[in-house]
Write a protein that holds these residues in place. Sequence first.
Motif, short mmCIF file in Angstrom:
data_model
loop_
_atom_site.label_atom_id
_atom_site.label_comp_id
_atom_site.label_asym_id
_atom_site.label_seq_id
_atom_site.Cartn_x
_atom_site.Cartn_y
_atom_site.Cartn_z
N PHE A 110 -15.55 52.24 -49.41
CA PHE A 110 -14.33 52.51 -48.66
C PHE A 110 -14.64 53.40 -47.46
CE2 PHE A 110 -10.77 55.19 -47.54
CZ PHE A 110 -9.77 54.25 -47.32
N ILE A 111 -15.39 54.46 -47.71
CA ILE A 111 -15.76 55.36 -46.61
C ILE A 111 -16.63 54.62 -45.61
CG2 ILE A 111 -17.10 57.43 -46.02
CD1 ILE A 111 -16.10 58.58 -48.76
N ALA A 112 -17.58 53.82 -46.08
CA ALA A 112 -18.47 53.08 -45.18
C ALA A 112 -17.68 52.11 -44.29
CB ALA A 112 -19.53 52.32 -45.98
N ARG A 113 -16.70 51.42 -44.87
CA ARG A 113 -15.89 50.47 -44.11
C ARG A 113 -15.08 51.16 -43.02
NH1 ARG A 113 -14.88 47.97 -48.80
NH2 ARG A 113 -12.95 49.10 -49.11
N HIS A 114 -14.66 52.39 -43.28
CA HIS A 114 -13.77 53.10 -42.37
C HIS A 114 -14.48 54.26 -41.67
CE1 HIS A 114 -10.46 50.74 -43.91
NE2 HIS A 114 -10.88 51.01 -45.13
N ARG A 115 -15.81 54.27 -41.65
CA ARG A 115 -16.57 55.41 -41.14
C ARG A 115 -16.28 55.73 -39.68
NH1 ARG A 115 -20.25 51.21 -42.02
NH2 ARG A 115 -21.52 50.62 -40.25
N TYR A 116 -16.11 54.73 -38.84
CA TYR A 116 -15.84 55.00 -37.43
C TYR A 116 -14.46 55.62 -37.25
CZ TYR A 116 -19.80 51.86 -36.50
OH TYR A 116 -21.03 51.26 -36.46
N ARG A 117 -13.50 55.10 -37.97
CA ARG A 117 -12.13 55.61 -37.85
C ARG A 117 -12.02 57.03 -38.39
NH1 ARG A 117 -7.95 51.81 -40.53
NH2 ARG A 117 -9.98 50.87 -40.64
N ILE A 118 -12.71 57.32 -39.50
CA ILE A 118 -12.62 58.64 -40.13
C ILE A 118 -13.48 59.67 -39.40
CG2 ILE A 118 -13.10 59.96 -42.24
CD1 ILE A 118 -12.62 57.33 -43.81
N PHE A 119 -14.73 59.33 -39.07
CA PHE A 119 -15.68 60.30 -38.55
C PHE A 119 -16.01 60.12 -37.07
CE2 PHE A 119 -16.48 59.83 -43.09
CZ PHE A 119 -16.35 61.14 -43.50
N GLY A 120 -15.71 58.95 -36.52
CA GLY A 120 -16.01 58.69 -35.12
C GLY A 120 -17.36 58.04 -34.93
N GLN A 121 -17.66 57.75 -33.69
CA GLN A 121 -18.94 57.12 -33.36
C GLN A 121 -19.43 57.60 -32.01
OE1 GLN A 121 -17.01 53.11 -33.45
NE2 GLN A 121 -18.50 52.68 -31.87
N ARG A 122 -20.73 57.46 -31.82
CA ARG A 122 -21.38 57.82 -30.56
C ARG A 122 -21.29 56.65 -29.60
NH1 ARG A 122 -25.75 61.64 -31.06
NH2 ARG A 122 -25.87 62.45 -33.16
N ARG A 123 -21.45 56.94 -28.34
CA ARG A 123 -21.51 55.86 -27.34
C ARG A 123 -22.88 55.18 -27.35
NH1 ARG A 123 -17.29 56.05 -23.38
NH2 ARG A 123 -16.09 57.95 -23.64
N SER A 124 -23.90 55.93 -27.76
CA SER A 124 -25.25 55.35 -27.82
C SER A 124 -25.88 55.76 -29.15
CB SER A 124 -26.09 55.85 -26.65
OG SER A 124 -26.22 57.26 -26.70
N CYS A 125 -26.97 55.12 -29.47
CA CYS A 125 -27.65 55.33 -30.74
C CYS A 125 -28.25 56.73 -30.83
CB CYS A 125 -28.76 54.27 -30.88
SG CYS A 125 -29.25 53.97 -32.57
N PHE A 126 -28.35 57.25 -32.04
CA PHE A 126 -28.96 58.54 -32.33
C PHE A 126 -30.36 58.58 -31.72
CE2 PHE A 126 -31.73 61.14 -34.95
CZ PHE A 126 -30.99 62.30 -35.15
N VAL A 127 -30.68 59.67 -31.04
CA VAL A 127 -32.00 59.82 -30.40
C VAL A 127 -32.67 61.04 -31.01
CG1 VAL A 127 -33.24 60.18 -28.24
CG2 VAL A 127 -31.15 58.79 -28.26
N PRO A 128 -33.82 60.84 -31.66
CA PRO A 128 -34.52 61.99 -32.25
C PRO A 128 -35.17 62.85 -31.17
CG PRO A 128 -35.79 59.98 -32.56
CD PRO A 128 -34.48 59.58 -31.94
#
Length: 138
Positions: A110-128
């Motif tokens: 459930f959390i995985a399906r709604h992860r963007y809505r709940i936690f948000g998302q970046r405009r670009s991929c994670f950069v180490p």
Amino acid sequence: MAPQAAAPVIVFDGICLLCSRWVNFLLKHDRAGRYHFAAMQSAYGRELLAAHGLNPDSPLSFLLVDEGRGYTDTRAIVRVLRGLGQRRWRWLGNVVGSVPRGISDPAYRFIARHRYRIFGQRRSCFVPTPEQRARFSP
């Protein structure tokens, strides 16, 4: 002498803020540098997802590949926490692992399906950082 086993690889969603925080947590607490990482947006990440039966375009879980075997959902979380080696994380892994999978896996999905809505998302991929780069697959 037996050949060195490849390091366990965690395939994560590089634009998911929750997933990126999980990776940062692991980079901080995996003192032995045991875990390596691949964003699901990378060719290698997509290849690993597909090889372990997950849809690379819409995975509902991150994937842990350890000793050639794939783990998802709470099984993956428990295995990663226990693998950190520190007592408190092993303890937490045992606590999470004691919750019946019939409850924990649906909650995880459930959390995985709604992860963007709940936690948000970046405009670009994670950069180490340059110091972290060796633990990431291209």
